[in-house]
Design a protein around this motif. Structure first.
Motif, PDB file in Angstrom:
ATOM      1  N   LEU A 277       0.826  -1.204   0.000  1.00 58.43           N
ATOM      2  CA  LEU A 277       0.000   0.000   0.000  1.00 58.43           C
ATOM      3  C   LEU A 277       0.864   1.260   0.000  1.00 58.43           C
ATOM      4  CD1 LEU A 277      -3.180   0.519   2.137  1.00 58.43           C
ATOM      5  CD2 LEU A 277      -1.469   2.304   2.019  1.00 58.43           C
ATOM      6  N   ILE A 278       1.855   1.291   0.888  1.00 53.03           N
ATOM      7  CA  ILE A 278       2.719   2.481   0.981  1.00 53.03           C
ATOM      8  C   ILE A 278       3.531   2.657  -0.297  1.00 53.03           C
ATOM      9  CG2 ILE A 278       4.646   3.515   2.243  1.00 53.03           C
ATOM     10  CD1 ILE A 278       3.616   1.981   4.733  1.00 53.03           C
ATOM     11  N   ALA A 279       4.052   1.566  -0.826  1.00 53.15           N
ATOM     12  CA  ALA A 279       4.844   1.647  -2.067  1.00 53.15           C
ATOM     13  C   ALA A 279       3.990   2.159  -3.219  1.00 53.15           C
ATOM     14  CB  ALA A 279       5.424   0.274  -2.401  1.00 53.15           C
ATOM     15  N   MET A 280       2.754   1.652  -3.328  1.00 54.19           N
ATOM     16  CA  MET A 280       1.883   2.093  -4.414  1.00 54.19           C
ATOM     17  C   MET A 280       1.498   3.559  -4.253  1.00 54.19           C
ATOM     18  SD  MET A 280       1.882  -0.468  -6.324  1.00 54.19           S
ATOM     19  CE  MET A 280       3.464  -0.969  -5.599  1.00 54.19           C
ATOM     20  N   LEU A 281       1.294   4.010  -3.017  1.00 54.90           N
ATOM     21  CA  LEU A 281       0.992   5.415  -2.767  1.00 54.90           C
ATOM     22  C   LEU A 281       2.122   6.314  -3.265  1.00 54.90           C
ATOM     23  CD1 LEU A 281      -0.538   7.790  -1.452  1.00 54.90           C
ATOM     24  CD2 LEU A 281       0.542   7.150   0.726  1.00 54.90           C
ATOM     25  N   ILE A 282       3.349   5.951  -2.927  1.00 55.79           N
ATOM     26  CA  ILE A 282       4.507   6.745  -3.354  1.00 55.79           C
ATOM     27  C   ILE A 282       4.643   6.730  -4.874  1.00 55.79           C
ATOM     28  CG2 ILE A 282       7.028   6.893  -3.261  1.00 55.79           C
ATOM     29  CD1 ILE A 282       6.836   5.759  -0.391  1.00 55.79           C
ATOM     30  N   ILE A 283       4.462   5.570  -5.481  1.00 54.50           N
ATOM     31  CA  ILE A 283       4.597   5.460  -6.938  1.00 54.50           C
ATOM     32  C   ILE A 283       3.534   6.298  -7.646  1.00 54.50           C
ATOM     33  CG2 ILE A 283       4.357   3.870  -8.895  1.00 54.50           C
ATOM     34  CD1 ILE A 283       5.667   1.720  -7.123  1.00 54.50           C
ATOM     35  N   ILE A 284       2.291   6.248  -7.158  1.00 54.55           N
ATOM     36  CA  ILE A 284       1.224   7.027  -7.801  1.00 54.55           C
ATOM     37  C   ILE A 284       1.495   8.516  -7.672  1.00 54.55           C
ATOM     38  CG2 ILE A 284      -1.231   7.607  -7.688  1.00 54.55           C
ATOM     39  CD1 ILE A 284      -1.768   4.697  -6.914  1.00 54.55           C
ATOM     40  N   ILE A 285       1.943   8.961  -6.491  1.00 50.39           N
ATOM     41  CA  ILE A 285       2.313  10.381  -6.327  1.00 50.39           C
ATOM     42  C   ILE A 285       3.395  10.761  -7.323  1.00 50.39           C
ATOM     43  CG2 ILE A 285       3.439  12.031  -4.779  1.00 50.39           C
ATOM     44  CD1 ILE A 285       1.985  10.704  -2.455  1.00 50.39           C
ATOM     45  N   TRP A 286       4.386   9.888  -7.477  1.00 53.59           N
ATOM     46  CA  TRP A 286       5.498  10.158  -8.393  1.00 53.59           C
ATOM     47  C   TRP A 286       5.003  10.241  -9.841  1.00 53.59           C
ATOM     48  CZ3 TRP A 286      10.323  11.230  -6.566  1.00 53.59           C
ATOM     49  CH2 TRP A 286      11.332  11.382  -7.516  1.00 53.59           C
ATOM     50  N   LYS A 287       4.082   9.356 -10.212  1.00 53.66           N
ATOM     51  CA  LYS A 287       3.541   9.352 -11.570  1.00 53.66           C
ATOM     52  C   LYS A 287       2.753  10.631 -11.857  1.00 53.66           C
ATOM     53  CE  LYS A 287       4.662   5.327 -13.457  1.00 53.66           C
ATOM     54  NZ  LYS A 287       5.285   5.192 -14.792  1.00 53.66           N
ATOM     55  N   VAL A 288       1.941  11.046 -10.895  1.00 51.22           N
ATOM     56  CA  VAL A 288       1.169  12.278 -11.078  1.00 51.22           C
ATOM     57  C   VAL A 288       2.096  13.474 -11.181  1.00 51.22           C
ATOM     58  CG1 VAL A 288      -0.593  13.772 -10.070  1.00 51.22           C
ATOM     59  CG2 VAL A 288      -0.830  11.294  -9.875  1.00 51.22           C
ATOM     60  N   LYS A 289       3.126  13.499 -10.354  1.00 51.14           N
ATOM     61  CA  LYS A 289       4.124  14.569 -10.396  1.00 51.14           C
ATOM     62  C   LYS A 289       4.767  14.659 -11.785  1.00 51.14           C
ATOM     63  CE  LYS A 289       8.280  13.591  -9.157  1.00 51.14           C
ATOM     64  NZ  LYS A 289       9.041  13.979 -10.372  1.00 51.14           N
ATOM     65  N   ASP A 290       5.121  13.501 -12.335  1.00 53.53           N
ATOM     66  CA  ASP A 290       5.744  13.483 -13.667  1.00 53.53           C
ATOM     67  C   ASP A 290       4.786  13.986 -14.743  1.00 53.53           C
ATOM     68  OD1 ASP A 290       8.080  12.535 -12.613  1.00 53.53           O
ATOM     69  OD2 ASP A 290       7.762  10.443 -13.194  1.00 53.53           O
ATOM     70  N   HIS A 291       3.516  13.631 -14.646  1.00 55.60           N
ATOM     71  CA  HIS A 291       2.548  14.095 -15.640  1.00 55.60           C
ATOM     72  C   HIS A 291       2.288  15.598 -15.514  1.00 55.60           C
ATOM     73  CE1 HIS A 291       1.707   9.878 -16.597  1.00 55.60           C
ATOM     74  NE2 HIS A 291       1.022  10.319 -17.627  1.00 55.60           N
ATOM     75  N   LEU A 292       2.542  16.161 -14.352  1.00 54.07           N
ATOM     76  CA  LEU A 292       2.446  17.609 -14.173  1.00 54.07           C
ATOM     77  C   LEU A 292       3.722  18.316 -14.623  1.00 54.07           C
ATOM     78  CD1 LEU A 292       0.674  17.767 -10.685  1.00 54.07           C
ATOM     79  CD2 LEU A 292      -0.269  18.580 -12.857  1.00 54.07           C
ATOM     80  N   GLY A 293       4.761  17.540 -14.931  1.00 61.21           N
ATOM     81  CA  GLY A 293       6.029  18.113 -15.371  1.00 61.21           C
ATOM     82  C   GLY A 293       6.786  18.820 -14.268  1.00 61.21           C
TER      83      GLY A 293
END
Length: 484
Positions: free
Chosen positions: A189-205
């Motif tokens: 759960l914690i790993a997926m939370l961090i990964i999703i935050i990272w993915k959204v951050k990347d899509h925001l540039g």
């Protein structure tokens, strides 16, 4: 294609849990292993596993969506949570370990009497059944919406299948298995939370510093509410509610305390509680930050968000706008959160039902095991029916519903334990059930009157009021005892 990906992830994830169940239960399938894990669980493993049990699918989905309507003010409750966990470690755990309890409600029998004991256990069974069903409901609903509706599979089939999967890896060794499966699920759960935050951050540039700046500048980055006393988000209401919510939903909850009682000794159980309570703060903060980033992403890309906050994260993760890989991470995270909460709830409900209601400990070992297996199946069936009932009546944010339910059903437990721990008096045991029913009824009536005739709205301080009313009622059970 997305439906098949989700289904494959669920199937593979379940096989891993079943494998862990087989490994942990090869030599330990008795009631001592099921109820208390043979009292040999490593405290750090318990601490990590409890994170997954506490967060559940509700936190994974509802907390990010909550940002749109209440900003970051949920952190006010989270800060209060930590104080509550310290109280549990210092006040409740020493009592439980001193008495060597299997069910924590046995304390009420020793301190007050049999009717108080049965009343406390009954309120737990009701509270946990409703709360756990609400948590799992959210995840089952998401699976139904994004997977099984496309195959015309009814919701009832999806719900039964999910509960059956959980029953399969818990029915043999209960808490001994759950200690380890919940640890895996919490880490996922914690790993997926961090990964999703990272993915959204990347899509925001954005880079890390720009992400922090975006969060800070967001109008939703509002942690505290001090001005509007009538608001349910006022700091005093949220913080006080945050202190007492973990005291009752963890410290007076067989589900969470059963894991603590599986530790080797009191010192280990207290270390577990301190670490677990501290980690709860940054994890919930990340969930709320994810909510702000999702709202920012939707605004920049002109995506219309769904009306319900619970649907924001699922919609963005399954629509493909954040990339195809995000679906896998989202599925792993939400399944991990759902299973880690529901599996321990089923085990705790079985434990309380066997020990507190059926008095199973009076039976010989072989018969007691048979009773436990049948009780676990019975609890699983009732849990499934409750899940279906919740779908029929729920019309609000799930996390809000859970805490509202807790304000009414856990309040009497708070009053009972507070009276037992902080007074030396013994009330008339026969009157206790009536007092414990009257307190929530009075609170419900007061909530209705204030909401319709004043500008004040009760928040989670109802939990404290409920406990106080129960405490006062117990004091008046003895003639003039309140003034002694």
């Amino acid at each position: 294609m997305n439906s098949y990906i989700i289904l494959f992830v669920i199937f593979f994830y379940f096989l891993v849990l079943l494998f862990i169940s087989q490994i942990t239960g090869r030599k330990h399938t008795g009631n001592e292993a099921f109820f208390l894990g043979n009292r040999c669980s490593p405290w750090y493993i318990v601490a990590i596993g409890m994170i997954g049990s506490s967060l559940s699918g509700v936190s994974f989905v509802s907390v990010p969506g909550w940002v749109r309507t209440t900003d970051m003010t949920y952190m006010q409750m989270v800060f209060g949570f930590f104080i509550g966990y310290i109280i549990i470690a210092k006040v409740l755990l020493p009592v439980y370990y001193k008495l060597q309890l299997t069910s924590i409600y046995e304390y009420l029998k020793k301190r007050i009497g049999l009717r108080s004991y049965k009343t406390g256990a009954s309120f737990f069974l009701l509270s946990k059944m409703l709360g756990a069903a609400a948590r799992l409901y959210l995840v089952v609903l998401i699976l139904q919406t994004y997977v099984f509706d496309r195959w015309n599979i009814p919701f009832v089939v999806t719900a039964i299948a999910c509960v059956l999967l959980i029953w399969l890896y818990t029915y043999r060794n209960g808490i001994r298995t759950i200690i380890w499966t919940d640890t895996l699920q919490a880490l996922c759960l914690i790993a997926m939370l961090i990964i999703i935050i990272w993915k959204v951050k990347d899509h925001l540039g954005l880079d890390i510093m720009e992400t922090a700046h975006t969060l800070y500048e967001s109008p939703h980055f509002r942690l505290f509410e001090f001005d509007d006393w009538t608001s349910r988000q006022h700091f005093i209401k949220q913080f006080l509610g945050g202190i007492f919510v973990p005291v009752v939903m963890t410290g007076l909850d067989q589900d969470m305390m059963q894991k603590n009682l599986s530790c080797k000794n009191l010192k280990d159980a207290q270390k577990n509680m301190y670490v677990y309570g501290f980690l709860f703060i940054p994890i919930n903060f990340m969930f709320l930050c994810l909510g702000i980033l999702l709202i920012t992403f939707a605004s920049q890309t002109n995506i219309e968000l769904p009306a319900t906050g619970d649907d924001i994260l699922p919609m963005l993760c399954t629509s493909g706008v954040l990339g195809p890989s995000i679906l896998i991470f989202f599925t792993i995270g939400i399944i991990a959160a759902a299973f880690s909460s529901a599996d321990s709830a089923l085990t705790a409900l079985t434990t309380s039902f066997c020990v507190d209601i059926l008095n199973m400990e009076k039976e010989d070992t072989k018969k007691a095991k048979q009773i436990r297996l049948k009780a676990h199946l019975f609890i699983t069936i009732v849990f499934t029916l409750t899940l279906l009932l919740f779908r029929a009546v729920n019309d609000r944010s799930v996390i809000d519903a859970i805490y509202t339910i807790a304000s009414y059903t856990y309040g009497p437990l708070l009053g009972l334990f507070a009276f037992g721990l902080f007074t030396k008096q013994k009330p008339y045991d026969n009157y206790v059930p009536y007092i414990c029913v009257a307190a929530p009824v009075i609170c419900l009536t007061a909530d209705y009157i204030f909401a319709h005739h004043t500008s004040y709205h009760f928040g989670y301080e109802l939990l404290l009021l409920n406990g106080i009313l129960t405490f006062i009622g117990l004091r008046f059970c003895r003639p003039l005892s309140f003034f002694r």
